[in-house]
Structures are given as C-alpha cells and as structure tokens.
Design an enzyme around this catalytic site. Sequence first.
Site, PDB file in Angstrom:
ATOM      1  N   LYS A 116      68.991  81.991  22.535  1.00 22.62           N
ATOM      2  CA  LYS A 116      68.826  80.563  21.925  1.00 22.62           C
ATOM      3  C   LYS A 116      67.768  79.935  22.548  1.00 22.62           C
ATOM      4  O   LYS A 116      67.075  78.955  21.941  1.00 22.62           O
ATOM      5  CB  LYS A 116      70.175  79.828  21.880  1.00 22.62           C
ATOM      6  CG  LYS A 116      71.044  80.502  21.424  1.00 22.62           C
ATOM      7  CD  LYS A 116      71.041  81.365  19.775  1.00 22.62           C
ATOM      8  CE  LYS A 116      72.068  81.971  19.346  1.00 22.62           C
ATOM      9  NZ  LYS A 116      71.836  82.814  18.186  1.00 22.62           N
ATOM     10  N   GLY A 165      80.121  79.464  16.908  1.00 20.17           N
ATOM     11  CA  GLY A 165      80.708  78.154  17.668  1.00 20.17           C
ATOM     12  C   GLY A 165      81.374  78.157  18.924  1.00 20.17           C
ATOM     13  O   GLY A 165      81.920  77.419  19.365  1.00 20.17           O
ATOM     14  N   LYS A 201      70.485  67.246  21.950  1.00 13.40           N
ATOM     15  CA  LYS A 201      70.899  65.788  21.290  1.00 13.40           C
ATOM     16  C   LYS A 201      71.913  66.226  20.359  1.00 13.40           C
ATOM     17  O   LYS A 201      71.782  67.034  19.491  1.00 13.40           O
ATOM     18  CB  LYS A 201      69.826  65.153  20.794  1.00 13.40           C
ATOM     19  CG  LYS A 201      70.204  63.779  19.888  1.00 13.40           C
ATOM     20  CD  LYS A 201      70.724  62.922  20.974  1.00 13.40           C
ATOM     21  CE  LYS A 201      71.107  61.535  20.282  1.00 13.40           C
ATOM     22  NZ  LYS A 201      71.753  60.472  21.128  1.00 13.40           N
ATOM     23  N   LEU A 203      73.706  65.288  17.238  1.00 13.43           N
ATOM     24  CA  LEU A 203      73.472  64.470  15.940  1.00 13.43           C
ATOM     25  C   LEU A 203      74.983  64.011  15.395  1.00 13.43           C
ATOM     26  O   LEU A 203      75.695  65.009  15.172  1.00 13.43           O
ATOM     27  CB  LEU A 203      72.558  65.172  14.957  1.00 13.43           C
ATOM     28  CG  LEU A 203      71.277  65.700  15.524  1.00 13.43           C
ATOM     29  CD1 LEU A 203      70.697  66.638  14.244  1.00 13.43           C
ATOM     30  CD2 LEU A 203      70.494  64.705  16.060  1.00 13.43           C
ATOM     31  N   GLU A 287      68.874  77.906  15.125  1.00  8.57           N
ATOM     32  CA  GLU A 287      68.844  79.308  15.739  1.00  8.57           C
ATOM     33  C   GLU A 287      68.444  80.098  14.405  1.00  8.57           C
ATOM     34  O   GLU A 287      68.193  79.613  13.257  1.00  8.57           O
ATOM     35  CB  GLU A 287      70.395  79.708  16.067  1.00  8.57           C
ATOM     36  CG  GLU A 287      71.303  79.578  15.022  1.00  8.57           C
ATOM     37  CD  GLU A 287      72.913  80.183  15.450  1.00  8.57           C
ATOM     38  OE1 GLU A 287      72.827  80.481  16.567  1.00  8.57           O
ATOM     39  OE2 GLU A 287      73.540  80.138  14.327  1.00  8.57           O
ATOM     40  N   ASN A 289      69.107  83.548  12.686  1.00 10.64           N
ATOM     41  CA  ASN A 289      70.041  84.778  12.468  1.00 10.64           C
ATOM     42  C   ASN A 289      69.214  86.192  11.906  1.00 10.64           C
ATOM     43  O   ASN A 289      68.630  86.021  10.955  1.00 10.64           O
ATOM     44  CB  ASN A 289      71.105  84.734  11.526  1.00 10.64           C
ATOM     45  CG  ASN A 289      72.303  83.754  12.224  1.00 10.64           C
ATOM     46  OD1 ASN A 289      72.749  83.996  13.005  1.00 10.64           O
ATOM     47  ND2 ASN A 289      72.387  82.567  11.581  1.00 10.64           N
ATOM     48  N   ARG A 291      69.592  88.868  10.642  1.00 13.07           N
ATOM     49  CA  ARG A 291      70.291  90.029   9.830  1.00 13.07           C
ATOM     50  C   ARG A 291      70.712  89.455   8.396  1.00 13.07           C
ATOM     51  O   ARG A 291      70.206  88.130   8.109  1.00 13.07           O
ATOM     52  CB  ARG A 291      71.696  89.959  10.530  1.00 13.07           C
ATOM     53  CG  ARG A 291      72.530  88.802  10.820  1.00 13.07           C
ATOM     54  CD  ARG A 291      73.862  88.868  11.313  1.00 13.07           C
ATOM     55  NE  ARG A 291      74.370  87.577  11.805  1.00 13.07           N
ATOM     56  CZ  ARG A 291      74.987  86.743  11.148  1.00 13.07           C
ATOM     57  NH1 ARG A 291      74.853  86.851   9.621  1.00 13.07           N
ATOM     58  NH2 ARG A 291      75.535  85.536  11.805  1.00 13.07           N
ATOM     59  N   ARG A 337      84.621  81.129   0.969  1.00 13.78           N
ATOM     60  CA  ARG A 337      85.054  82.090   1.688  1.00 13.78           C
ATOM     61  C   ARG A 337      86.573  82.130   1.568  1.00 13.78           C
ATOM     62  O   ARG A 337      87.329  81.118   1.957  1.00 13.78           O
ATOM     63  CB  ARG A 337      84.691  81.876   3.088  1.00 13.78           C
ATOM     64  CG  ARG A 337      83.174  81.800   3.042  1.00 13.78           C
ATOM     65  CD  ARG A 337      82.570  82.227   4.747  1.00 13.78           C
ATOM     66  NE  ARG A 337      81.410  81.821   4.907  1.00 13.78           N
ATOM     67  CZ  ARG A 337      80.510  82.093   5.991  1.00 13.78           C
ATOM     68  NH1 ARG A 337      81.341  82.805   6.915  1.00 13.78           N
ATOM     69  NH2 ARG A 337      79.379  81.974   6.154  1.00 13.78           N
TER      70      ARG A 337
END
Length: 450
Positions: A116, A165, A201, A203, A287, A289, A291, A337
């Site tokens: 990251k 997470g 930071k 948010l 970030e 991803n 994929r 989901r």
Amino acid sequence: MIEKVLIANRGEIALRIHRACKEMGIATVVVHSEADEQSMAVRLADESVCIGPAASAKSYLKKSAILTAAEITGADAIHPGYGFLSENAQFAEMVAAHGIAFIGPTAEHIRTMGDKIAAKQAMIDAGVPVVPGSEGGVRTLGEARKAAKKCGYPVLIKAAAGGGGRGMRVAKTDKDLDTAMKAAKQEAKAAFGDDAVYIEKYLEKPRHIEIQVIADSHGNVAHLWERDCSLQRRHQKVFEEAPSPALNQAQREDIGMIVARAVSRLGYLGAGTMEFLYEDGNFYFIEMNTRLQVEHPITEMITGIDLVREQIRIANGAKLSFAQDEVLLVGHAIECRLNAEHPETFVPSPGLITDFHAPGGPGVRLDSAAYAGYNIPPHYDSLIGKLIVHGRTRRECVMRLRRALAEMIIGGVETTLPLHRRLAEEKDVIDGDYNIHWLEQFLERTSDKT
C-alpha cells in the site's frame, strides 16, 4: 490462442468464469477441494481436478497443486478469480515460468499495488490525488506522532500489506495513538506476516468510490465509470451500486480520465480497480485491486461489457473490443451480497440449502453457484451469491430490487436476505444519502430496538 482455461477458484466466481469461457468456445478445468466436490462449477466444467482437502492452505492456496493440475490437463491459461491467489505476485510469476498464460496483470504490478505504501507513491507520481498522511511506513511511536500531527487527528493506522479491513485502527487523539498503532501492527502481522503500517488522515463522512479500468498489451486503456461501495460493515462491502448517486457526470468523467491516464502511465495490463474515498467534492486514492472485483457485475450491467471475456481476450494478446468513447453509461445497477450469515448478528451459517428460488424478470441477474440440496461448507467465505438488478433510472432500479428480493428464497440456512430487504425500504438508501459509516450506525440503531 487460449484453448483451455484452468479456473483456480470456487463458488460463484468459478461458475462466472466458466460461463464466459463456454461462450467463447474455450474448454474449462475447475480445480476444487474435497469439500467442493459437489459444487456447481465442478459439475458443469469440462474437467475437474481435486487438489487437496478442505483447508484453503492445502488446496486453493497450494500453488504447486494448481500448476500440476494445469499441466496434467493441458490448460494453457489460468484465471485466478478474486481472493485466494489472485493478487499473489509469486503465483503469477510461477504460472508464466511454466509457459501458461496468467489471466491478470503482471507480477510486477501485483507486487507494487499489493504494497500500500508503494502503491500510494506510484499514484502520487502518476498525478492521482491521495489521502494526506505519512510519506512512507512508520516504525516508531515518534514517527507516528509526527505524521499524525502533520495531517491532523483523527488518523487511520493501516497495514502496508493489508486489505479487507484488517490491520486498521483509528486514533482520534494523541492519547489513542500508541494503543491503536500496537493493535494495527499486531493484527497486520497475524493476517499478512508483515507488521509494517502507515498513517492516513481519517475522513469523517466519506463515500467509497471505485473506478473500473482495463488495459491491453497494445497501449489501449479505458475506464468503465464508477461504483459506489459505501454501504459496508467492518470495512466489508455489503451493497454496491453504479453509477454513484453522489457524483454528477462531469465529476465521474474527470476522475475516470485521471485514473485512465495513471493506468496508461503505469503500463498496466488487464482489469483493475482504483478505490477512493470521496468527501466534499474531493477524491482520495486508497488502494488498487489488481484483479476482478466481486462487484464487477454492476459495471457490466451499466456498460454492456463482459469484463471476464475482456480479461481472457487481453491474455490472448487481443486489443480491447471497444474504445473509451464507446463505453456508454446506460441506466443504473445495484448489487446485494447474499451471505450465509445471521442477518443481525452476522454469525456464519453453513449447512444444507433446503430450498432455493432465484428471482427473474427484466433486468434481474443472480450470480450464484448455490442450489437446493447444496451443502455450504464452513471452510470458506460465506458468500452464497450476488443479486444484481438494472433499471433505466435509479428509482426503477430500487423498485426492481425490492421485487427481486421479495421473490428470492434461500431455505435451510440463515442469510443476509432479510437485511437487504430492510435496506431497500430505508429512506437514506432510497435517496442515495449515505456514507461508509451509515450501515454500522443503522445496525446499531435498529439492534437497540429489538
């Protein structure tokens, strides 16, 4: 030419990839654990190979077993889906070393974006806005305090090798920093084998906006608009929609082109997603991803572009089948989901599905490998499937979602279906007025009443 694809995954995404391959006239091989012997993807694949016992470490994460399966079946390409080995740079290198096409980005980009801190620096270099924070990793409490003072409290301590997470803690004041940093480093070490952390930071009320991109080996790059994934629980996405109700057309075009230019500068190959926090009209990269995303179907619904098909074509050396100005945004799409979890406590609920009925009608899609009589194993992610709906307008889409959720039947196990029915009736959700903290606050409020 790719003639046979080995699908190194399970569940609904394995079935999704299989379907794309069959429509392209490509043979499929599905690898599976002993626990997934009766899965729908295994039943429908041209060939299947058992690669180990139920535990992921001894099956879906076992690189040598997957490569052996590819060699004995004569597969000339491997699609990793998402999760498992999809963002494992070493696996991508091993696949290429065996003369097999890896349907995904290069190992170099997987490795860079998997770190990251390196990813953030790459985005700064490419002109992408990022969240204010430390310039690199922070090793000591003193370094952390210096970085926190620079960007201002509250701050978020994040695992450098993190995702999903894990390895994340909030420090609201200087007094909280020591405890939060220790907890983040400990969790990062346990989850990723690396306790490196950095500071950003925090948010207060952002939305989670992500931009789908795709690039071929001929220098062609396109963005496919945005997805809003702000309805989350413990940093896990629950409900997604595209486009975002928070953006206007000028904003989505601006951020889309910023991302497309960055991807072009990186020399990226294949499908990828850049994730941002969005607050007060500003975007902040968090970030990338490297994929296919779980929520890719809503992008497919608003653009009419089959992302898995494009992934396979790109791995085959073909050009993108469309140009940027041909990526039209048509209507609105929402994905729910559906997990095998209690809808209030979120305790996993594996077991036998006794009844299963999929909704239908215009604009309704269900990506699921479940069926009546299928036994959900306790060893993996609890996702049963994804209900996706599309409408000409957001209002039509929400009404269609309500109807489809009412038709959906999953019996024998606890699921999050009741939660989604509740969300579809909530005014804030109907109005699109929510942020990344809304769902957890909603769950706290409603649990107090029960």
